[in-house]
Design a protein around this motif. Structure first.
Motif, PDB file in Angstrom:
ATOM      1  N   ARG A   1      24.644 126.971 -24.249  1.00 46.23           N
ATOM      2  CA  ARG A   1      25.995 127.534 -24.255  1.00 46.23           C
ATOM      3  C   ARG A   1      26.007 129.056 -24.080  1.00 46.23           C
ATOM      4  O   ARG A   1      27.059 129.652 -23.900  1.00 46.23           O
TER       5      ARG A   1
ATOM      6  N   PRO B   1      19.424 131.814 -31.765  1.00 44.91           N
ATOM      7  CA  PRO B   1      18.249 131.652 -30.894  1.00 44.91           C
ATOM      8  C   PRO B   1      18.645 131.387 -29.435  1.00 44.91           C
ATOM      9  O   PRO B   1      17.776 131.281 -28.577  1.00 44.91           O
ATOM     10  N   THR B   2      19.935 131.269 -29.204  1.00 43.23           N
ATOM     11  CA  THR B   2      20.565 130.880 -27.922  1.00 43.23           C
ATOM     12  C   THR B   2      20.307 129.402 -27.604  1.00 43.23           C
ATOM     13  O   THR B   2      19.360 128.799 -28.130  1.00 43.23           O
TER      14      THR B   2
ATOM     15  N   MET C   1      25.521 137.124 -31.179  1.00 42.74           N
ATOM     16  CA  MET C   1      25.584 135.680 -30.991  1.00 42.74           C
ATOM     17  C   MET C   1      25.761 135.312 -29.522  1.00 42.74           C
ATOM     18  O   MET C   1      26.318 136.076 -28.728  1.00 42.74           O
TER      19      MET C   1
ATOM     20  N   ASN D   1      30.988 129.282 -30.866  1.00 40.73           N
ATOM     21  CA  ASN D   1      30.401 129.153 -32.201  1.00 40.73           C
ATOM     22  C   ASN D   1      30.073 130.474 -32.878  1.00 40.73           C
ATOM     23  O   ASN D   1      29.990 130.538 -34.103  1.00 40.73           O
ATOM     24  N   GLY D   2      29.835 131.518 -32.080  1.00 43.31           N
ATOM     25  CA  GLY D   2      29.326 132.784 -32.618  1.00 43.31           C
ATOM     26  C   GLY D   2      30.091 133.362 -33.789  1.00 43.31           C
ATOM     27  O   GLY D   2      29.544 133.494 -34.896  1.00 43.31           O
TER      28      GLY D   2
HETATM   29  S1  SF4 Z   1      25.912 130.662 -31.164  1.00 47.52           S
HETATM   30 FE1  SF4 Z   1      26.388 129.552 -29.270  1.00 47.52          FE
HETATM   31  S2  SF4 Z   1      24.719 130.115 -27.887  1.00 47.52           S
HETATM   32 FE2  SF4 Z   1      24.027 130.658 -29.930  1.00 47.52          FE
HETATM   33  S3  SF4 Z   1      22.867 128.854 -30.576  1.00 47.52           S
HETATM   34 FE3  SF4 Z   1      24.948 128.644 -31.377  1.00 47.52          FE
HETATM   35  S4  SF4 Z   1      25.999 127.416 -29.823  1.00 47.52           S
HETATM   36 FE4  SF4 Z   1      24.117 128.200 -28.842  1.00 47.52          FE
END
Ligand code: SF4
Length: 345
Positions: A264, A260-261, A292, A297-298
């Motif tokens: 970061r 969902p963003t 992502m 984290n993606g």
């Molecule tokens: S992948 Fe990164 S940008 Fe997307 S919700 Fe997780 S931490 Fe936030």
């Protein structure tokens, strides 16, 4: 307990067959637009189509619809047993009628013998508007009233030796619809048709349909579904198919996992997501694609993806959580779609 298998034209429902998606055209059979409407639904992936039959001309028009279209046709009849018989004789693959309200034993007998002679199934059931008076007086507008009303209709047909039966219990209230379907499913083993009636349109309509139909499918209840929306029936089919995908009953599609963003995220994920969605929307292959927001984290969060992208100062393309390429932002589209196309082949 698995349901019985019932053949409707060139498809079967129940007995472990895949769940079929139904819709309804908004025109009458005698309307010259109906062939086109049915073909549009076919193209959208509709498995079974229903229409209202209001008079003799509609019943006769079924013959032409059968010649010009390919999916099973269901004639929806209220009260008039002669229209039920005429629809069957003109080629309807299934009829929808409630024997309890067609006017007595002789008429039920006539419809039943026509159904048996042509090997045509019938859908019976109740919705909150058609609960039989005695059950309504006893149980009010409840799952028990809907269920018992439906059982009575089934018994009327069974008494006449009709075995090809499909059952539905419907309500516009989602918890009631779910409870009623569970009630009737515990009593019979005929295939069950699911739907939330008068669900409305817009987001709320989609939510009601998805929760009502989806929660039952997750419990293994339901053999055909109809998403009911105040919109173009083609949308009903698309949402019906997506419900099957969301509950894991249809795996033959490209599933996009996207975050969902959050703070970061360092790139325009939403815009890129739409491009990916456009590219894969008509591809029927069981592939997972991840889009992502960040490199940190993606890749880890979308480990199960066959291919994915995570944005940042530099974007990474990964497969099953393993980074396969690091690319500059400007080249991301070109590079990612090159890799994605390899996966989709
Ligand atoms: S992948 Fe990164 S940008 Fe997307 S919700 Fe997780 S931490 Fe936030």
């Amino acid at each position: 307990m698995s349901t019985k298998k019932v053949k409707i034209g060139n498809i079967s429902i129940g007995g472990g067959e895949r769940v079929a998606v139904q819709s309804m055209i908004t025109t009458l059979p005698k309307d010259e637009k109906s062939v086109k409407e049915i073909l549009r639904l076919e193209k959208a992936g509709c498995d079974i189509v229903r229409f209202a039959v209001k008079d003799e001309l509609d019943a006769k028009a079924i013959k032409l619809l059968k010649e010009k279209t390919n999916i099973p046709l269901v004639a929806d009849i209220h009260f008039d047993y002669k229209l039920a018989i005429a629809s069957i004789e003109n080629g309807a693959d299934k009829i929808r009628i409630n024997p309890g309200n067609i006017g007595g034993d002789d008429k039920v007998k006539a419809v039943a013998s026509c159904l048996k002679e042509h090997g045509v199934p019938v859908r019976v059931g109740a919705n909150t508007g058609s609960i039989e008076k005695s059950f309504y007086a006893k149980y009010g507008s409840s799952a028990k009233a809907l269920g018992e009303s439906t059982l009575k209709n089934i018994q009327v047909l069974e008494k006449q030796g009709v075995e090809n039966i499909v059952v539905s219990v419907k309500a516009s209230n989602v918890p009631l619809m779910v409870e009623s379907a569970e009630y009737i499913r515990s009593k019979i083993d005929y295939p069950l048709h699911l739907g939330v009636t008068e669900a409305g349109g817009g987001d709320m309509g989609v939510i009601k349909n998805s929760i009502g139909i989806g929660s039952l499918l997750l419990k293994g209840i339901g053999d055909t579904i109809r998403v009911s929306l105040s919109t173009d029936p083609v949308d009903e089919v698309a949402i019906g198919k997506n419900i099957l995908r969301a509950v894991g009953l249809d795996k033959n599609f490209v599933d996009i996992i996207a975050c969902p963003t959050c703070g970061r995220c360092e790139w325009n994920l939403m815009e890129f997501y739409k491009k990916v969605e456009d590219r894969v929307k008509d591809i029927n292959k069981p592939i997972k694609v991840a889009v992502m927001g960040c490199v940190v984290n993606g890749p880890g969060e979308a480990k199960e993806a066959d291919i994915g992208i995570a944005g940042g100062e530099k974007c990474v393309i990964f497969k099953k959580g393993e980074v396969i390429k690091i690319v500059e932002k400007e080249k991301i589209e070109e590079e990612f779609f090159k890799e994605l196309d390899k996966c989709l082949k």
